[in-house]
Design a protein around this motif. Sequence first.
Motif, short mmCIF file in Angstrom:
data_model
loop_
_atom_site.label_atom_id
_atom_site.label_comp_id
_atom_site.label_asym_id
_atom_site.label_seq_id
_atom_site.Cartn_x
_atom_site.Cartn_y
_atom_site.Cartn_z
N ILE A 248 -11.43 -33.51 7.67
CA ILE A 248 -12.71 -34.40 7.57
C ILE A 248 -13.67 -33.13 6.93
O ILE A 248 -14.35 -33.58 5.81
N ASP A 249 -13.83 -31.95 7.44
CA ASP A 249 -14.72 -30.99 6.74
C ASP A 249 -14.40 -30.80 5.33
O ASP A 249 -15.08 -30.54 4.62
N THR A 250 -13.05 -30.78 5.12
CA THR A 250 -12.58 -30.68 3.64
C THR A 250 -12.96 -31.51 2.64
O THR A 250 -13.15 -31.16 1.45
N TYR A 251 -12.53 -32.64 3.07
CA TYR A 251 -12.70 -33.80 2.34
C TYR A 251 -13.91 -34.73 2.29
O TYR A 251 -14.37 -35.42 1.37
N ILE A 252 -14.65 -34.81 3.37
CA ILE A 252 -15.83 -35.71 3.56
C ILE A 252 -16.91 -34.83 3.75
O ILE A 252 -18.01 -35.22 3.10
N ASN A 253 -16.65 -33.84 4.22
CA ASN A 253 -17.91 -32.81 4.57
C ASN A 253 -19.13 -33.17 5.03
O ASN A 253 -20.15 -33.26 4.36
N LEU A 254 -19.10 -33.86 6.10
CA LEU A 254 -20.45 -34.30 6.70
C LEU A 254 -20.93 -33.57 7.80
O LEU A 254 -20.18 -32.83 8.72
N ASN A 255 -22.32 -33.37 8.04
CA ASN A 255 -22.89 -32.61 9.09
C ASN A 255 -23.52 -33.72 10.07
O ASN A 255 -24.64 -34.25 9.86
N LEU A 256 -22.76 -34.09 11.23
CA LEU A 256 -22.99 -35.31 11.81
C LEU A 256 -23.55 -34.46 13.25
O LEU A 256 -23.08 -33.69 14.02
N LYS A 257 -24.81 -35.15 13.59
CA LYS A 257 -25.49 -34.75 14.76
C LYS A 257 -24.67 -35.25 15.87
O LYS A 257 -24.72 -34.39 17.03
N SER A 258 -24.03 -36.46 15.87
CA SER A 258 -23.55 -36.71 16.95
C SER A 258 -22.19 -35.97 17.27
O SER A 258 -21.59 -35.82 18.48
N ARG A 259 -21.52 -35.36 16.15
CA ARG A 259 -20.47 -34.46 16.47
C ARG A 259 -20.68 -33.26 16.96
O ARG A 259 -20.11 -32.87 18.02
N SER A 260 -21.95 -32.58 16.85
CA SER A 260 -22.32 -31.27 17.56
C SER A 260 -22.48 -31.71 18.94
O SER A 260 -22.10 -30.89 19.81
#
Length: 270
Positions: free
Chosen positions: A226-238
């Motif tokens: 996901i980090d390689t292809y979509i590259n999102l900074n998600l608050k919920s993931r943290s």
Amino acid sequence: MLYRVEGLVIRSTDYGEGNKIITLLTPSYGKQGIIVRGAKKLKSRYGALAQLFTYGDYSYYKAGTLGTLNSGEIIESFRELREGLEGPAYAAYAAELTERSINDDEAAANLFHQLKACQNALVEGKDPQIVLRLYEMKVVIAAGYAPLLDECASCGRQQGPFRFSCNAGGALCTSCRHRDPTAIELDEIVWKLLRVFSNLDMRRLGNIMVKESSKRQLQLVLRRWIDTYINLNLKSRSFLDQWEKYGDMLGERMKRPEPLSETEAGDGMV
């Protein structure tokens, strides 16, 4: 123009003094932004329709970018996903990942059903870590970034063993693994689970039992992908990462027995 759709609320934000803007995931029109007037008021007629995770029937007028709610009815509130800490943590991650991964008005019928099944699985108490890994696979497929798992992404060889390479696009055979020194060596059961996740409809998800070591490998692979292809900074993931790390110490995380078998998914064992 008046629209009527079934949808899942994947985002809900305050708008002005008493209103909310919600983002619905719908099977027919993809993501739809709708203003729900008066939703923040205590006696609001439609306040519950603006709550995150709600599954409802929505009727709205739309002439520009945003629609305005005309009427609606709750089909399923998914109230359990707003209680405690664990349910909201996993469900919020699934919702935010969905909202950030697909474009507005993009056809999303299959992903709609997968997200609804994901929420149902969380409510039913199925292992949330595995439920989320499976849903992550559904999101990357919907976004057009499915990993190649059955053959070498470089030469097409179908016989393993393989390593997993985000840079190469999936599996790398022994002859091609030099192309990516960062490729990850995975247990054979993890390869099997990834292939199952790629093909399994979440609506057919059965009881799941997976070793902790396999869970860690699945998380590592899918997060890197996901980090390689979509590259999102998600608050919920943290927040979710912190919850999974410290949940046991806080005493809030559900206690689950050590599994006896690798996994049970759908109608059979894998």
